[in-house]
Design a protein around this motif. Structure first.
Motif, PDB file in Angstrom:
ATOM      1  N   VAL A  44      24.438  74.504  10.161  1.00 49.86           N
ATOM      2  CA  VAL A  44      25.220  73.636  10.710  1.00 49.86           C
ATOM      3  C   VAL A  44      24.087  72.501  10.963  1.00 49.86           C
ATOM      4  CG1 VAL A  44      26.061  71.704  12.248  1.00 49.86           C
ATOM      5  CG2 VAL A  44      26.983  73.913  11.352  1.00 49.86           C
ATOM      6  N   VAL A  45      24.282  70.918  10.266  1.00 46.33           N
ATOM      7  CA  VAL A  45      22.551  70.769  10.873  1.00 46.33           C
ATOM      8  C   VAL A  45      22.953  69.307  11.139  1.00 46.33           C
ATOM      9  CG1 VAL A  45      21.390  71.251   8.308  1.00 46.33           C
ATOM     10  CG2 VAL A  45      23.306  69.061   7.598  1.00 46.33           C
ATOM     11  N   GLY A  46      24.271  68.764  11.482  1.00 49.18           N
ATOM     12  CA  GLY A  46      24.536  67.301  12.238  1.00 49.18           C
ATOM     13  C   GLY A  46      26.309  67.486  12.370  1.00 49.18           C
ATOM     14  N   GLU A  79      30.463  74.113  22.078  1.00 48.74           N
ATOM     15  CA  GLU A  79      29.095  74.659  22.447  1.00 48.74           C
ATOM     16  C   GLU A  79      28.402  74.201  21.347  1.00 48.74           C
ATOM     17  OE1 GLU A  79      29.442  78.665  23.125  1.00 48.74           O
ATOM     18  OE2 GLU A  79      31.088  78.965  24.660  1.00 48.74           O
ATOM     19  N   LEU A  80      29.024  74.174  20.334  1.00 48.91           N
ATOM     20  CA  LEU A  80      27.998  73.729  19.142  1.00 48.91           C
ATOM     21  C   LEU A  80      27.562  72.266  19.436  1.00 48.91           C
ATOM     22  CD1 LEU A  80      26.761  74.283  16.665  1.00 48.91           C
ATOM     23  CD2 LEU A  80      29.437  73.976  15.176  1.00 48.91           C
ATOM     24  N   ILE A  81      28.905  71.046  19.693  1.00 50.28           N
ATOM     25  CA  ILE A  81      28.046  70.387  19.712  1.00 50.28           C
ATOM     26  C   ILE A  81      26.838  70.004  21.514  1.00 50.28           C
ATOM     27  CG2 ILE A  81      28.849  68.214  20.598  1.00 50.28           C
ATOM     28  CD1 ILE A  81      31.340  68.688  19.382  1.00 50.28           C
ATOM     29  N   SER A  82      27.562  71.448  22.071  1.00 52.18           N
ATOM     30  CA  SER A  82      25.859  71.480  22.697  1.00 52.18           C
ATOM     31  C   SER A  82      24.781  71.600  22.852  1.00 52.18           C
ATOM     32  CB  SER A  82      26.364  71.843  24.177  1.00 52.18           C
ATOM     33  OG  SER A  82      25.909  71.949  25.237  1.00 52.18           O
ATOM     34  N   TYR A  83      24.656  72.623  21.379  1.00 52.84           N
ATOM     35  CA  TYR A  83      23.444  73.039  21.415  1.00 52.84           C
ATOM     36  C   TYR A  83      22.584  71.813  19.879  1.00 52.84           C
ATOM     37  CZ  TYR A  83      20.714  75.193  18.027  1.00 52.84           C
ATOM     38  OH  TYR A  83      19.878  75.998  16.640  1.00 52.84           O
ATOM     39  N   LEU A  84      23.970  71.345  19.571  1.00 52.33           N
ATOM     40  CA  LEU A  84      22.819  70.506  18.549  1.00 52.33           C
ATOM     41  C   LEU A  84      21.998  69.556  19.414  1.00 52.33           C
ATOM     42  CD1 LEU A  84      25.879  70.338  15.665  1.00 52.33           C
ATOM     43  CD2 LEU A  84      23.092  71.672  15.579  1.00 52.33           C
ATOM     44  N   THR A  89      17.127  66.219  21.021  1.00 51.82           N
ATOM     45  CA  THR A  89      17.288  65.388  21.809  1.00 51.82           C
ATOM     46  C   THR A  89      15.865  65.948  21.895  1.00 51.82           C
ATOM     47  OG1 THR A  89      18.997  65.665  23.572  1.00 51.82           O
ATOM     48  CG2 THR A  89      17.074  64.478  24.274  1.00 51.82           C
ATOM     49  N   PRO A  90      14.573  64.884  22.426  1.00 49.83           N
ATOM     50  CA  PRO A  90      13.447  65.181  22.988  1.00 49.83           C
ATOM     51  C   PRO A  90      12.719  65.794  24.052  1.00 49.83           C
ATOM     52  CG  PRO A  90      13.347  62.733  21.921  1.00 49.83           C
ATOM     53  CD  PRO A  90      14.709  63.347  22.293  1.00 49.83           C
TER      54      PRO A  90
END
Length: 96
Positions: A44-46, A79-84, A89-90
């Motif tokens: 997943v890239v986004g 979980e995936l969204i949290s990871y992305l 995030t800088p």
């Protein structure tokens, strides 16, 4: 001759206004079928949330192979969204 030209321009503008108006009526992308298999985070890239105007809440995953619709309520999707979000995030360090 001037009336004919003016009439043609008015008709063209009316046609453009009508087609532009129809295009903006609904959401750009909604999901009606969903991928139920967990997707590896490496693929997943986004992601993007679909519009609230869609009948089904969904997340559109952007993968290296294309796009997939998934349900935002699935634990693995959360979980995936949290990871992305963390990945994109800088760092928390600042120079204050």
């Amino acid at each position: 001759m001037a009336r004919l030209t003016l009439s043609v321009v008015v008709v063209m503008l009316a046609g453009i206004a009508l087609t532009e108006g129809l295009r903006g009526v609904g959401p750009k992308k909604c999901c009606f079928r969903f991928n139920n298999k967990q997707v590896s985070k490496e693929k997943v890239v986004g992601y993007m949330k679909t519009s609230q105007r869609c009948s089904n809440p969904a997340i559109l995953l952007k993968t290296k192979a294309g796009q997939l619709c998934v349900r935002p309520s699935e634990p693995w999707v959360k979980e995936l969204i949290s990871y992305l979000d963390t990945k994109n995030t800088p760092g928390d360090t600042t120079n204050l």
